[in-house]
Design an enzyme around this catalytic site. Structure first.
Site, PDB file in Angstrom:
ATOM      1  N   ALA A  53       0.827  -1.201   0.000  1.00 30.21           N
ATOM      2  CA  ALA A  53       0.000   0.000   0.000  1.00 30.21           C
ATOM      3  C   ALA A  53       0.864   1.255   0.000  1.00 30.21           C
ATOM      4  O   ALA A  53       1.904   1.313   0.652  1.00 30.21           O
ATOM      5  CB  ALA A  53      -0.920   0.000   1.220  1.00 30.21           C
ATOM      6  N   ALA A  54       0.405   2.265  -0.733  1.00 34.44           N
ATOM      7  CA  ALA A  54       1.146   3.532  -0.799  1.00 34.44           C
ATOM      8  C   ALA A  54       0.271   4.585  -1.452  1.00 34.44           C
ATOM      9  O   ALA A  54      -0.702   4.277  -2.141  1.00 34.44           O
ATOM     10  CB  ALA A  54       2.433   3.371  -1.606  1.00 34.44           C
ATOM     11  N   ARG A  55       0.636   5.836  -1.209  1.00 33.51           N
ATOM     12  CA  ARG A  55       0.108   6.912  -2.056  1.00 33.51           C
ATOM     13  C   ARG A  55       0.983   6.902  -3.295  1.00 33.51           C
ATOM     14  O   ARG A  55       2.189   7.135  -3.226  1.00 33.51           O
ATOM     15  CB  ARG A  55       0.192   8.270  -1.361  1.00 33.51           C
ATOM     16  CG  ARG A  55      -0.464   9.384  -2.180  1.00 33.51           C
ATOM     17  CD  ARG A  55      -0.435  10.727  -1.459  1.00 33.51           C
ATOM     18  NE  ARG A  55      -1.327  11.691  -2.097  1.00 33.51           N
ATOM     19  CZ  ARG A  55      -0.958  12.516  -3.084  1.00 33.51           C
ATOM     20  NH1 ARG A  55       0.291  12.511  -3.516  1.00 33.51           N
ATOM     21  NH2 ARG A  55      -1.826  13.351  -3.609  1.00 33.51           N
ATOM     22  N   TYR A  66       7.150  11.745  -4.877  1.00 33.70           N
ATOM     23  CA  TYR A  66       6.889  10.318  -4.689  1.00 33.70           C
ATOM     24  C   TYR A  66       8.193   9.568  -4.417  1.00 33.70           C
ATOM     25  O   TYR A  66       8.292   8.793  -3.457  1.00 33.70           O
ATOM     26  CB  TYR A  66       6.197   9.739  -5.924  1.00 33.70           C
ATOM     27  CG  TYR A  66       6.047   8.239  -5.902  1.00 33.70           C
ATOM     28  CD1 TYR A  66       5.127   7.631  -5.053  1.00 33.70           C
ATOM     29  CD2 TYR A  66       6.821   7.426  -6.731  1.00 33.70           C
ATOM     30  CE1 TYR A  66       4.982   6.247  -5.030  1.00 33.70           C
ATOM     31  CE2 TYR A  66       6.684   6.055  -6.717  1.00 33.70           C
ATOM     32  CZ  TYR A  66       5.765   5.467  -5.864  1.00 33.70           C
ATOM     33  OH  TYR A  66       5.636   4.097  -5.835  1.00 33.70           O
TER      34      TYR A  66
END
Length: 312
Positions: free
Chosen positions: A67-69, A138
């Site tokens: 999971a990540a942005r 990012y």
């Protein structure tokens, strides 16, 4: 082994769950919100510095943190770096801390090649000992998350593994890879015949195979690994491979890369053109040597599977 997978409803997370189950592991899919179509998944809410992971991690031996942005082309946040840090750094650190407290033995973190930079010179790939040089919010957040997780591991004894993939493709892929494939499928003339770059890619099968190996391999503990399909391609060669998978002819027009970059600047698509014309290579000798791993699926095999799944 009992394994929790964060981001289990994502592009990579879903595939990881399937591979781990096929290997007879007990998998606990972790997602943001509960969904009636997936009753076995456990909802943990948004990933932040305050997320409570206690119930999700109870009885878990290993966490695979997908999971990540994620990186987006059209950013809407006023402060993108702060938004990325809130999820990718502080949220990941919280997960690592609570995993260690829960007695989790190993955390496998899916990072990004963007930690090392955006481009390489042809024939000079990134290597495992290349100094990180992230260029966008990012990439910066993924590098900071790596360090945060590793610090928790060093302080607690929990084993950590970091995997840095380049562009991942496979059934369900979105963004520019999907757009390029659709353009080839429609028989559109593409002005990329004069590009002479080299890019490393990794298909979903190869990435999941490596992740599954890193869950249990003794030599993976404390290491960082680069991954790819083991065969780099130019943008024209990728288009030709897509065309073969589709049973079509590639319609390539040769325009000098400088001309394409000028068109990119004039059209506001410079980032996309830079990726199509530039090189980004990784060297995976360290991964092969330490883990005895080799990519199982070729680019052509993976594209054929993608076409069969997505373009029926």
């Amino acid at each position: 082994m009992n394994i929790a997978v964060t981001g289990a409803n994502g592009f990579v997370g879903q595939a990881v769950c399937e591979v781990l189950r096929a290997q007879q592991h007990t998998v606990r899919p972790l997602v943001r919100n509960a969904h009636p179509a997936w009753p076995e998944a456990m909802a943990v809410g948004s990933i932040t510095a305050d997320t409570d992971w206690a119930q999700a991690l109870d009885g878990i031996d290993c966490v695979v943190h997908c999971a990540a942005r994620v990186h987006v082309m059209s950013e809407t946040e006023v402060d993108p770096l702060a938004a990325f840090r809130a999820v990718n750094v502080l949220g990941s650190q919280r997960l690592a801390e609570q995993a260690a407290q829960a007695g989790v033995k190993r955390l496998v973190y899916l990072s990004s090649l963007k930690v090392l930079g955006e481009m390489t010179e042809p024939g000079h790939p990134f290597q495992v000992n290349t100094a990180p040089k992230p260029e966008d919010p990012y990439g910066i957040s993924k590098w900071e998350a790596e360090r945060a997780i590793q610090r928790v591991g060093q302080a607690t004894g929990m084993q950590t593994v970091v995997i840095r993939p380049p562009l991942v493709y496979g059934p369900g892929v979105k963004a520019n890879f999907q757009k390029l494939l659709q353009a080839v499928a429609r028989g559109m003339p593409l002005p990329m015949g004069g590009i002479h770059n080299q890019r490393s890619l990794v298909n979903l099968d190869n990435l999941c195979d490596l992740i599954a190996l890193c869950v249990h391999h003794p030599a993976a503990a404390g290491k960082v690994f680069l991954v790819s399909d083991g065969h780099d391609v130019s943008t024209p060669d990728l288009i030709r491979a897509m065309a073969r998978a589709l049973g079509r002819s590639a319609r390539l027009i040769s325009i000098p890369p400088a001309g394409l970059r000028l068109l990119g600047r004039l059209s506001g698509r410079q980032a996309q053109i830079d990726r199509l014309t530039g090189s980004l290579q990784v060297e995976i000798g360290h991964t092969r040597e330490v883990l005895g791993w080799t990519p199982r699926t070729t680019l052509q095999q993976a594209l054929q599977s993608l076409v069969q799944a997505d373009l029926k």
